[in-house]
Design an enzyme around this catalytic site. Structure first.
Site, PDB file in Angstrom:
ATOM      1  N   ARG A  48       0.799  -1.165   0.000  1.00 35.68           N
ATOM      2  CA  ARG A  48       0.014   0.122  -0.044  1.00 35.68           C
ATOM      3  C   ARG A  48       0.981   1.492  -0.027  1.00 35.68           C
ATOM      4  O   ARG A  48       0.360   2.287  -0.429  1.00 35.68           O
ATOM      5  CB  ARG A  48      -1.058   0.014   1.296  1.00 35.68           C
ATOM      6  N   GLY A 137       9.724 -18.312  12.798  1.00 35.04           N
ATOM      7  CA  GLY A 137      10.493 -17.829  11.528  1.00 35.04           C
ATOM      8  C   GLY A 137      11.415 -18.531  11.142  1.00 35.04           C
ATOM      9  O   GLY A 137      10.969 -19.393   9.960  1.00 35.04           O
ATOM     10  N   GLY A 190      14.304  -2.613  18.926  1.00 34.50           N
ATOM     11  CA  GLY A 190      13.437  -2.856  17.869  1.00 34.50           C
ATOM     12  C   GLY A 190      12.986  -4.529  17.964  1.00 34.50           C
ATOM     13  O   GLY A 190      12.484  -5.054  16.891  1.00 34.50           O
ATOM     14  N   LYS A 208       0.885 -19.793  17.970  1.00 37.91           N
ATOM     15  CA  LYS A 208       1.981 -20.511  17.263  1.00 37.91           C
ATOM     16  C   LYS A 208       1.805 -21.978  17.926  1.00 37.91           C
ATOM     17  O   LYS A 208       1.978 -23.098  17.224  1.00 37.91           O
ATOM     18  CB  LYS A 208       3.362 -20.218  17.504  1.00 37.91           C
ATOM     19  N   GLY A 305      12.844 -12.140  12.258  1.00 39.54           N
ATOM     20  CA  GLY A 305      13.907 -11.103  11.529  1.00 39.54           C
ATOM     21  C   GLY A 305      13.596 -11.364  10.136  1.00 39.54           C
ATOM     22  O   GLY A 305      13.410 -12.285   9.594  1.00 39.54           O
TER      23      GLY A 305
HETATM   24  N1  LIG Z   1       8.787  -9.647  11.301  1.00 32.09           N
HETATM   25  C1  LIG Z   1       9.265 -10.986  11.353  1.00 32.09           C
HETATM   26  O1  LIG Z   1      10.360 -11.140  12.043  1.00 32.09           O
HETATM   27  C2  LIG Z   1       8.382 -12.139  11.170  1.00 32.09           C
HETATM   28  C3  LIG Z   1       8.671 -13.349  11.610  1.00 32.09           C
HETATM   29  C4  LIG Z   1       7.502 -14.477  11.521  1.00 32.09           C
HETATM   30  C5  LIG Z   1       6.373 -14.195  10.811  1.00 32.09           C
HETATM   31  N2  LIG Z   1       6.140 -12.794  10.511  1.00 32.09           N
HETATM   32  C6  LIG Z   1       4.772 -12.622   9.876  1.00 32.09           C
HETATM   33  O2  LIG Z   1       4.916 -12.025   8.522  1.00 32.09           O
HETATM   34  C7  LIG Z   1       3.914 -11.125   8.307  1.00 32.09           C
HETATM   35  C8  LIG Z   1       4.692  -9.974   7.769  1.00 32.09           C
HETATM   36  O3  LIG Z   1       5.471  -9.521   8.777  1.00 32.09           O
HETATM   37  P1  LIG Z   1       6.385  -8.056   8.870  1.00 32.09           P
HETATM   38  O4  LIG Z   1       7.248  -8.291  10.035  1.00 32.09           O
HETATM   39  O5  LIG Z   1       7.088  -8.321   7.354  1.00 32.09           O
HETATM   40  O6  LIG Z   1       5.258  -6.929   8.682  1.00 32.09           O
HETATM   41  P2  LIG Z   1       5.477  -5.458   8.186  1.00 32.09           P
HETATM   42  O7  LIG Z   1       6.992  -5.212   8.233  1.00 32.09           O
HETATM   43  O8  LIG Z   1       4.506  -4.693   9.080  1.00 32.09           O
HETATM   44  O9  LIG Z   1       5.168  -5.676   6.763  1.00 32.09           O
HETATM   45  C9  LIG Z   1       3.866  -5.677   6.119  1.00 32.09           C
HETATM   46  C10 LIG Z   1       4.085  -4.862   4.902  1.00 32.09           C
HETATM   47  O10 LIG Z   1       2.660  -4.949   4.175  1.00 32.09           O
HETATM   48  C11 LIG Z   1       2.145  -3.566   3.868  1.00 32.09           C
HETATM   49  N3  LIG Z   1       0.728  -3.867   3.989  1.00 32.09           N
HETATM   50  C12 LIG Z   1      -0.174  -3.862   5.107  1.00 32.09           C
HETATM   51  N4  LIG Z   1      -1.473  -3.849   4.785  1.00 32.09           N
HETATM   52  C13 LIG Z   1      -1.512  -3.752   3.514  1.00 32.09           C
HETATM   53  C14 LIG Z   1      -2.493  -3.816   2.751  1.00 32.09           C
HETATM   54  N5  LIG Z   1      -3.888  -3.736   3.063  1.00 32.09           N
HETATM   55  N6  LIG Z   1      -2.583  -3.721   1.400  1.00 32.09           N
HETATM   56  C15 LIG Z   1      -1.100  -3.492   0.611  1.00 32.09           C
HETATM   57  N7  LIG Z   1      -0.032  -3.582   1.712  1.00 32.09           N
HETATM   58  C16 LIG Z   1      -0.036  -3.734   2.910  1.00 32.09           C
HETATM   59  C17 LIG Z   1       2.693  -2.888   4.946  1.00 32.09           C
HETATM   60  O11 LIG Z   1       2.836  -1.434   4.465  1.00 32.09           O
HETATM   61  P3  LIG Z   1       3.239  -0.203   5.403  1.00 32.09           P
HETATM   62  O12 LIG Z   1       4.413  -0.092   5.587  1.00 32.09           O
HETATM   63  O13 LIG Z   1       2.043   0.926   4.969  1.00 32.09           O
HETATM   64  O14 LIG Z   1       2.665  -0.658   6.888  1.00 32.09           O
HETATM   65  C18 LIG Z   1       4.127  -3.541   4.787  1.00 32.09           C
HETATM   66  O15 LIG Z   1       5.211  -2.960   4.132  1.00 32.09           O
HETATM   67  C19 LIG Z   1       3.035 -11.369   9.396  1.00 32.09           C
HETATM   68  O16 LIG Z   1       2.112 -12.220   9.064  1.00 32.09           O
HETATM   69  C20 LIG Z   1       3.971 -11.462  10.609  1.00 32.09           C
HETATM   70  O17 LIG Z   1       3.090 -12.055  11.582  1.00 32.09           O
HETATM   71  C21 LIG Z   1       6.902 -12.067  10.773  1.00 32.09           C
END
Ligand SMILES: NC(=O)c1ccc[n+]([C@@H]2O[C@H](COP(=O)([O-])OP(=O)(O)OC[C@H]3O[C@@H](n4cnc5c(N)ncnc54)[C@H](OP(=O)(O)O)[C@@H]3O)[C@@H](O)[C@H]2O)c1
Length: 438
Positions: A48, A137, A190, A208, A305
């Site tokens: 988005r 992860g 972070g 989980k 991560g």
């Molecule tokens: N981070 C981790 O280490 C980790 C580990 C295991 C699993 N996960 C899972 O992986 C998934 C992603 O996590 P993440 O940490 O990468 O999240 P994130 O950093 O918040 O990334 C999500 C991305 O999707 C975009 N987005 C959100 N809603 C949207 C929509 N309706 N339409 C289009 N784009 C949209 C966001 O845009 P904006 O920048 O505008 O918000 C952001 O760029 C989640 O389900 C999380 O539980 C994450």
């Protein structure tokens, strides 16, 4: 399914994990081609706010969109969902499976809610659904449960499933700092969100555990039904007492199967230092599966991560691609049966409820007779005291001490604690932690 032998990938979400996936894919794609004969082509990214992000490092052929409709209509063979949340992530997954595309997701909340639906849709469409990154992860635990350990009967699974909580508890253990200072440190590094509720309340670990237990025990599990406690009530003094009994404190998800019944629980546990789980520190995660024949198998690594999670996502992408080549159709059937509704029941109390020794910590206005009152409440429920621990403490108006008790059913312990909470000498509600030993 492929165009000129290429597998067209579309990606939803260019956030932490999405960026990691694009980076890893750009770096490793030549190796995937040479080593596995799999030619992955990133076609489209939905985000988005892609216009506000630096995308200059991404290959110029990749198309960007912020339109869900355009993304859903894009020609692709495989969809990677990494936007998180429920909507529109759910729509993306259902629409891709409905169009007989393979799907890879890291979305634990959605998998815990609708995993069974998705696997049924994938089976109907003869498509692959990968969700390795949704639990722990970078740790390949789902493959291990579904494949490597499928020849054995799983008796239990337990683990440190939330890196934020593990960081906070490890910081409290090493510096004996208070919860709020350890949380502030996690946020400044972070490792914790500005609103950490989902992590510190145990909600993330609960989702989980629901996914892991579904896979291990072939039972449909509603995460809402799992008794869940967070880490907010753990105090620096608990680590002083934990050390006295050669233990530490960890937030664990625990699932145990006994006599066709399943006990599930998420919360802080006192973990004996002889157990490997006690040594998993910082943001690391660990999952221990107990096989009837193989015994305990413990996997530990980065539970979150950009890089580690991307490794799990792309491993699923490669498996999905192999399925397209006819090599991995068994993956689907094992995934499918893994989410089948089984015969196991939840145990929420009663004779078959799990028993643990317990740690009870009190903060009281010191006066004579306190121990006698607590002992009476325990004795009425036939709960035997193991130890009474009292560190020297200057403030007698807010005085911490600990009682540990011999193995007791959870519900009996809870009943006793409910009565203890009503006593007027308490400065805080007593903290109750199950104790995990060999
Ligand atoms: N981070 C981790 O280490 C980790 C580990 C295991 C699993 N996960 C899972 O992986 C998934 C992603 O996590 P993440 O940490 O990468 O999240 P994130 O950093 O918040 O990334 C999500 C991305 O999707 C975009 N987005 C959100 N809603 C949207 C929509 N309706 N339409 C289009 N784009 C949209 C966001 O845009 P904006 O920048 O505008 O918000 C952001 O760029 C989640 O389900 C999380 O539980 C994450």
């Amino acid at each position: 399914m492929t165009k000129n032998g290429k597998i067209r990938v579309s990606l939803a979400g260019l956030g932490t994990v999405g960026r990691g996936v694009v980076r890893l894919l750009e770096r490793e794609a030549p190796r995937y081609r040479e080593r596995f004969g799999i030619d992955l082509e990133l076609e489209m990214i939905l985000d988005r706010s892609y216009r506000k992000k630096d995308t200059s490092w991404i290959a110029s052929e990749v198309r960007f969109t912020d339109s869900l409709d355009e993304f859903l209509a894009a020609p692709s063979d495989l969809v990677v969902e990494l936007i998180g949340g429920v909507d529109p992530a759910d729509q993306i997954i259902r629409s891709a499976l409905g169009a007989r595309k393979s799907v890879v997701t890291a979305n634990k909340a959605l998998m815990a809610l609708y995993g069974t639906d998705y696997l049924n849709l994938a089976a109907e469409a003869d498509s692959y659904l990968g969700f390795e990154a949704s639990v722990a992860g970078g740790i390949p635990i789902i493959q291990v449960i579904n494949h490597s350990l499928s020849s054995d009967q799983v008796l239990g699974v337990r683990g440190i499933l939330n890196g934020t909580c593990n960081f906070i508890l490890s910081a409290m253990a090493s510096g004996q700092t208070e919860y709020k200072d350890a949380l502030a440190e996690a946020q400044s590094l972070g490792y914790a969100e500005s609103d950490p509720t989902l992590d510190v309340s145990g909600g993330d670990a609960r989702d989980k555990l629901a996914i892991l237990s579904t896979l291990c025990f072939h039972a449909a599990i509603d995460p809402e039904k799992i008794p869940t406690k967070g880490i907010e009530e753990v105090n620096a003094v608990d680590f002083v007492y934990a050390e006295r009994i050669d233990s530490t404190i960890k937030l664990l998800g625990v699932a145990t199967a006994r006599d066709d019944q399943l006990c599930l629980r998420v919360g802080p546990f006192l973990v004996d230092n002889s157990l490997l789980l006690s040594r998993i520190a910082g943001v690391l995660n660990a999952v221990e599966v107990m096989g009837a024949t193989v015994g305990p198998v413990l996997l530990s690594g980065s539970g979150a991560g950009e890089g580690p999670t991307a490794v799990s996502v792309l491993a699923d992408v490669l498996r999905a691609a192999q399925q397209g080549k006819g090599a991995a159709s068994t993956l689907l059937s094992s995934g499918e049966t893994a989410f089948r509704i089984g015969d196991l029941d939840f145990v929420m109390g009663g004779e078959k409820e799990e028993t643990y020794p317990f740690y009870l910590r009190f903060f009281v206005k010191d006066r004579p007779g306190i121990i006698a009152t607590l002992t009476r409440i325990l004795a009425q429920r036939k709960i035997n005291i193991d130890l009474v621990l009292q560190e020297s403490w200057s403030d007698r108006s807010n005085f911490p001490f600990v009682i540990t008790v011999e193995p007791t059913r959870f519900s009996s312990m809870q009943e006793a604690v409910e009565e203890m909470k009503t006593l007027d000498f308490n400065c805080l509600d007593p903290l109750v932690l199950p104790i995990l030993k060999e």
